[in-house]
Scaffold this active site. Structure first.
Site, PDB file in Angstrom:
ATOM      1  N   GLU A 223      51.948  51.859 105.752  1.00  0.00           N
ATOM      2  CA  GLU A 223      50.936  51.799 106.798  1.00  0.00           C
ATOM      3  C   GLU A 223      50.176  53.116 106.781  1.00  0.00           C
ATOM      4  O   GLU A 223      50.566  54.063 106.105  1.00  0.00           O
ATOM      5  CB  GLU A 223      51.583  51.512 108.162  1.00  0.00           C
ATOM      6  CG  GLU A 223      52.201  50.108 108.215  1.00  0.00           C
ATOM      7  CD  GLU A 223      52.682  49.684 109.602  1.00  0.00           C
ATOM      8  OE1 GLU A 223      51.984  49.949 110.595  1.00  0.00           O
ATOM      9  OE2 GLU A 223      53.771  49.086 109.682  1.00  0.00           O
TER      10      GLU A 223
ATOM     11  N   ASN B 271      63.376  57.178 118.867  1.00  0.00           N
ATOM     12  CA  ASN B 271      63.312  58.625 118.575  1.00  0.00           C
ATOM     13  C   ASN B 271      61.933  59.222 118.808  1.00  0.00           C
ATOM     14  O   ASN B 271      61.835  60.423 119.070  1.00  0.00           O
ATOM     15  CB  ASN B 271      63.834  58.919 117.161  1.00  0.00           C
ATOM     16  CG  ASN B 271      62.996  58.286 116.087  1.00  0.00           C
ATOM     17  OD1 ASN B 271      62.566  57.145 116.231  1.00  0.00           O
ATOM     18  ND2 ASN B 271      62.735  59.011 115.028  1.00  0.00           N
TER      19      ASN B 271
ATOM     20  N   GLU C  18      59.687  50.143 108.274  1.00  0.00           N
ATOM     21  CA  GLU C  18      59.779  51.607 108.154  1.00  0.00           C
ATOM     22  C   GLU C  18      61.178  51.995 108.604  1.00  0.00           C
ATOM     23  O   GLU C  18      61.500  51.912 109.794  1.00  0.00           O
ATOM     24  CB  GLU C  18      58.718  52.271 109.024  1.00  0.00           C
ATOM     25  CG  GLU C  18      57.313  51.867 108.595  1.00  0.00           C
ATOM     26  CD  GLU C  18      56.207  52.632 109.299  1.00  0.00           C
ATOM     27  OE1 GLU C  18      56.490  53.310 110.294  1.00  0.00           O
ATOM     28  OE2 GLU C  18      55.060  52.534 108.843  1.00  0.00           O
TER      29      GLU C  18
ATOM     30  N   CYS D  49      63.251  60.373 111.251  1.00  0.00           N
ATOM     31  CA  CYS D  49      63.518  59.593 110.029  1.00  0.00           C
ATOM     32  C   CYS D  49      63.210  60.394 108.773  1.00  0.00           C
ATOM     33  O   CYS D  49      63.868  60.251 107.755  1.00  0.00           O
ATOM     34  CB  CYS D  49      62.710  58.307 110.049  1.00  0.00           C
ATOM     35  SG  CYS D  49      60.936  58.593 110.195  1.00  0.00           S
TER      36      CYS D  49
ATOM     37  N   THR E 160      69.269  46.406 111.043  1.00  0.00           N
ATOM     38  CA  THR E 160      68.366  45.579 111.864  1.00  0.00           C
ATOM     39  C   THR E 160      67.247  45.019 110.992  1.00  0.00           C
ATOM     40  O   THR E 160      66.849  43.856 111.146  1.00  0.00           O
ATOM     41  CB  THR E 160      67.782  46.404 113.030  1.00  0.00           C
ATOM     42  OG1 THR E 160      68.853  47.021 113.733  1.00  0.00           O
ATOM     43  CG2 THR E 160      66.999  45.534 113.984  1.00  0.00           C
ATOM     44  N   ALA E 161      66.747  45.831 110.064  1.00  0.00           N
ATOM     45  CA  ALA E 161      65.666  45.368 109.179  1.00  0.00           C
ATOM     46  C   ALA E 161      66.117  44.156 108.362  1.00  0.00           C
ATOM     47  O   ALA E 161      65.356  43.193 108.199  1.00  0.00           O
ATOM     48  CB  ALA E 161      65.243  46.500 108.246  1.00  0.00           C
TER      49      ALA E 161
ATOM     50  N   GLY F 252      62.917  51.144 112.377  1.00  0.00           N
ATOM     51  CA  GLY F 252      64.276  51.236 112.890  1.00  0.00           C
ATOM     52  C   GLY F 252      65.265  51.331 111.752  1.00  0.00           C
ATOM     53  O   GLY F 252      64.939  51.842 110.674  1.00  0.00           O
ATOM     54  N   SER F 253      66.458  50.804 111.994  1.00  0.00           N
ATOM     55  CA  SER F 253      67.547  51.019 111.040  1.00  0.00           C
ATOM     56  C   SER F 253      67.592  49.924 109.967  1.00  0.00           C
ATOM     57  O   SER F 253      67.048  48.819 110.152  1.00  0.00           O
ATOM     58  CB  SER F 253      68.875  51.061 111.794  1.00  0.00           C
ATOM     59  OG  SER F 253      69.119  49.793 112.356  1.00  0.00           O
TER      60      SER F 253
HETATM   61  P1  NAD Z   1      67.576  50.013 115.550  1.00  0.00           P
HETATM   62  O1  NAD Z   1      67.377  49.267 114.290  1.00  0.00           O
HETATM   63  O2  NAD Z   1      68.891  49.973 116.204  1.00  0.00           O
HETATM   64  O3  NAD Z   1      66.538  49.521 116.658  1.00  0.00           O
HETATM   65  C1  NAD Z   1      65.143  49.533 116.459  1.00  0.00           C
HETATM   66  C2  NAD Z   1      64.512  48.444 117.286  1.00  0.00           C
HETATM   67  O4  NAD Z   1      64.976  47.184 116.829  1.00  0.00           O
HETATM   68  C3  NAD Z   1      64.829  48.501 118.774  1.00  0.00           C
HETATM   69  O5  NAD Z   1      63.669  48.169 119.503  1.00  0.00           O
HETATM   70  C4  NAD Z   1      65.864  47.412 118.933  1.00  0.00           C
HETATM   71  O6  NAD Z   1      65.896  46.850 120.219  1.00  0.00           O
HETATM   72  C5  NAD Z   1      65.361  46.404 117.933  1.00  0.00           C
HETATM   73  N1  NAD Z   1      66.364  45.420 117.519  1.00  0.00           N
HETATM   74  C6  NAD Z   1      67.708  45.553 117.472  1.00  0.00           C
HETATM   75  N2  NAD Z   1      68.283  44.405 117.049  1.00  0.00           N
HETATM   76  C7  NAD Z   1      67.276  43.540 116.809  1.00  0.00           C
HETATM   77  C8  NAD Z   1      67.223  42.197 116.350  1.00  0.00           C
HETATM   78  N3  NAD Z   1      68.329  41.510 116.049  1.00  0.00           N
HETATM   79  N4  NAD Z   1      66.013  41.615 116.214  1.00  0.00           N
HETATM   80  C9  NAD Z   1      64.892  42.296 116.499  1.00  0.00           C
HETATM   81  N5  NAD Z   1      64.879  43.547 116.958  1.00  0.00           N
HETATM   82  C10 NAD Z   1      66.062  44.178 117.108  1.00  0.00           C
HETATM   83  O7  NAD Z   1      67.115  51.503 115.226  1.00  0.00           O
HETATM   84  P2  NAD Z   1      67.168  52.756 116.198  1.00  0.00           P
HETATM   85  O8  NAD Z   1      68.570  53.237 116.270  1.00  0.00           O
HETATM   86  O9  NAD Z   1      66.433  52.449 117.449  1.00  0.00           O
HETATM   87  O10 NAD Z   1      66.278  53.784 115.389  1.00  0.00           O
HETATM   88  C11 NAD Z   1      66.794  54.719 114.510  1.00  0.00           C
HETATM   89  C12 NAD Z   1      66.464  54.307 113.101  1.00  0.00           C
HETATM   90  O11 NAD Z   1      65.065  54.210 112.935  1.00  0.00           O
HETATM   91  C13 NAD Z   1      66.906  55.338 112.083  1.00  0.00           C
HETATM   92  O12 NAD Z   1      67.477  54.701 110.974  1.00  0.00           O
HETATM   93  C14 NAD Z   1      65.603  56.019 111.681  1.00  0.00           C
HETATM   94  O13 NAD Z   1      65.608  56.615 110.418  1.00  0.00           O
HETATM   95  C15 NAD Z   1      64.653  54.887 111.760  1.00  0.00           C
HETATM   96  N6  NAD Z   1      63.284  55.381 111.887  1.00  0.00           N
HETATM   97  C16 NAD Z   1      62.426  55.192 110.834  1.00  0.00           C
HETATM   98  C17 NAD Z   1      61.133  55.667 110.909  1.00  0.00           C
HETATM   99  C18 NAD Z   1      60.178  55.467 109.774  1.00  0.00           C
HETATM  100  O14 NAD Z   1      58.981  55.520 110.017  1.00  0.00           O
HETATM  101  N7  NAD Z   1      60.627  55.227 108.556  1.00  0.00           N
HETATM  102  C19 NAD Z   1      60.702  56.332 112.053  1.00  0.00           C
HETATM  103  C20 NAD Z   1      61.609  56.523 113.088  1.00  0.00           C
HETATM  104  C21 NAD Z   1      62.887  56.023 112.997  1.00  0.00           C
END
Ligand code: NAD
Length: 487
Positions: free
Chosen positions: A461, A158, A256, A289, A238-239, A234-235
């Site tokens: 961070e 994003n 995050e 986010c 995944t976290a 990310g999401s």
């Molecule tokens: P996602 O979790 O699908 O992907 C994020 C990253 O993780 C990508 O690079 C992806 O390739 C990688 N990934 C996927 N599977 C993995 C695995 N098994 N092991 C390691 N890495 C893996 O998230 P997204 O759809 O790309 O992003 C949107 C999400 O991110 C939303 O929930 C949003 O709220 C969040 N977000 C949070 C912040 C914050 O700072 N809190 C900022 C921006 C976005």
């Protein structure tokens, strides 16, 4: 496209990994599409365990020399990268817009200058990173921030380069080496960053970029025993996966994650300001986010607030993100649009009413949507949509406002609109959120801590918090002079 280069918005981008100061190809590739028109932007190297291992090995080999590089020299190189970002600002902005569909004008004026600032800020912060020595019965305590080792940084689509460099800059400043894995929907600007860093003179192996699908390359990175830190944005699902993968090695994590943040509008607020703050939540087509997607409005002003909100939202222009007049561009991916529309359809089926929007448009666009008549325990109130969809609920008093605000599993941010300073202080003290904005939104300072509570994340961070995470913080206690007869 020719060989390993693709041309996007007139800019040549290498589609291979960047490992140990070399471009490295993969046998397999994945296709990167533009959300603007679905066109193919490139065939990108599809890394897997072998490329992950090679990148961690390069980062491990480069670590001792980089960790031993004097702070001033590390800072100089980070400033040189910032210079490179500024020189290539137009290229970066154009490529990022093609790749993730966010507004070109934002990339030019806000995002890419912030990318350069990420490097400058952490370079400068490094030079003043210090803690005053203190005394314990004549013994001196000295605190140091030691480089931790190779870091794996995994980032979403994003705000690709902004979020990547928010991690890369402090990790490098701290004396660590980096393996960056950008999101597969937006792989391009990370590749340009590798070019910029190399041109700035960053030694080989200090910054590595691997491309690929998270599901294919992720585990090899996050379970690697030589990796000393993992920072992920990310999401939530995944976290959780990454946390489990890192657990056997006890690799420290910074997470995050998502949000479902509230905007609380009290009857004593400036309602025009409150409505403007609410409309701002459609920025980046709702793919932020921090977005305050739950509007919580005091009952007595709900009708008037809604009227002003609708009036302002009607002025938004939706369309090509490269046009200066556009306010809302496309959403990232057909799959994301399906997801957004699914949330809205199910909410309406459960009794919600669309005050505005609720329509999927031609291409990858979704109309700015406001849903009301939503129950607190419903999916649309509890789950992150990550699209231009807001909900509106009303409250009768402060206690109910706070209860509704805190009643999700997230805790990333909260925004308050109120004319009372006392109320702002009282309410802020009760909110679960990493960031609270009072009568403003998205004012960010890199000195401030950033992160979320509960399912919005683990750790903070920003400023010194970044160095605390990316370093092994050490306390050295020295005996008083003369204690052992040598003083
Ligand atoms: P996602 O979790 O699908 O992907 C994020 C990253 O993780 C990508 O690079 C992806 O390739 C990688 N990934 C996927 N599977 C993995 C695995 N098994 N092991 C390691 N890495 C893996 O998230 P997204 O759809 O790309 O992003 C949107 C999400 O991110 C939303 O929930 C949003 O709220 C969040 N977000 C949070 C912040 C914050 O700072 N809190 C900022 C921006 C976005």
């Amino acid at each position: 496209m020719s060989g390993h280069l693709t041309t996007v918005a007139g800019v040549a981008v290498d589609t291979r990994h960047w490992i140990g100061g070399q471009r490295v190809a993969s046998a397999a590739a994945f296709t990167d599409h533009s959300p603007i028109d679905g066109s193919v932007l490139g065939e990108i190297a599809r890394g897997a365990a072998a490329e992950a291992d090679a990148a961690v090995a390069a980062a491990t080999a480069a670590f001792p020399a980089w960790a031993a590089t004097p702070r001033a020299e590390r800072a100089r190189l980070l400033h040189a990268i910032a210079d490179g970002v500024e020189r290539r600002l137009e290229d970066l902005a154009a490529v990022e817009t093609a790749d993730n569909g966010a507004l070109l004008r934002s990339h030019r004026r806000g995002v890419m200058p912030r990318v350069a600032h990420n490097f400058r800020f952490f370079a400068d912060r490094l030079l003043t990173l210090d803690h005053e020595d203190f005394d314990t019965r004549g013994h001196t305590n000295h605190i140091s921030w030691d480089p931790a080792g190779p870091c794996v940084l995994i980032t979403p689509w994003n705000a690709p380069l902004m979020l990547a460099t928010w991690k890369v800059a402090p990790a490098l400043a701290a004396g660590n080496t980096v393996v960056l894995k950008p999101a597969e929907w937006t792989p391009l600007t990370a590749s340009l960053l590798a070019d910029i860093a190399a041109e700035a003179g960053l030694p080989a192996g200090v910054l590595n970029v691997v491309q690929g699908l998270g599901s294919e390359i992720g585990d090899a990175l996050t379970s690697h025993p030589d990796v000393r830190r993992i920072s992920f944005t990310g999401s939530v699902p995944t976290a959780k996966h990454i946390a489990a993968s890192a657990a056997p090695q006890l690799t420290p994590l910074s997470l995050e994650l998502g949000g479902k943040s509230p905007l609380l509008v009290f009857a004593d607020a400036d309602l025009d300001l409150a409505a403007a703050l609410a409309v701002e939540q459609y920025d980046n087509a709702g793919q932020v986010c921090l977005a305050a997607t739950r509007l919580l409005v005091e009952e007595s002003v709900a009708e008037e607030f809604t009227r002003r909100f609708v009036e302002k939202a009607a002025q938004l222009t939706q369309g090509d993100p490269r046009e200066e007049a556009t306010d809302l561009g496309p959403n990232i991916h057909p799959r994301q649009l399906e997801k957004i529309d699914g949330f809205v359809r199910r909410a309406i089926a459960a009794g919600a009413r669309a005050v505005i929007g609720g329509t999927r448009l031609e291409g990858q666009y979704y109309t700015p949507t406001l849903l009301t008549d939503v129950a607190q325990d419903s999916e649309i109130v509890q789950e992150e949509v990550f699209g231009p969809v807001l909900t509106l609920q009303t409250f009768r008093d402060e206690a109910e406002a706070v209860r509704l605000a805190n009643d999700t599993r997230f805790g990333l941010a909260a925004t308050l609109a109120t004319g009372s300073r006392e109320r702002a202080e009282r309410v802020t003290g009760q909110l679960v959120a990493g960031t609270v904005w009072v009568n403003c939104f998205f004012v960010r300072d890199l000195r401030a801590p950033f992160g979320g509570s509960r399912h919005s994340g683990v750790g903070r961070e920003g400023g010194t918090w970044s160095f605390d995470f990316y370093c092994d913080v050490k306390n050295t206690v020295s005996a008083p002079k003369g204690w052992n007869g040598h003083g």
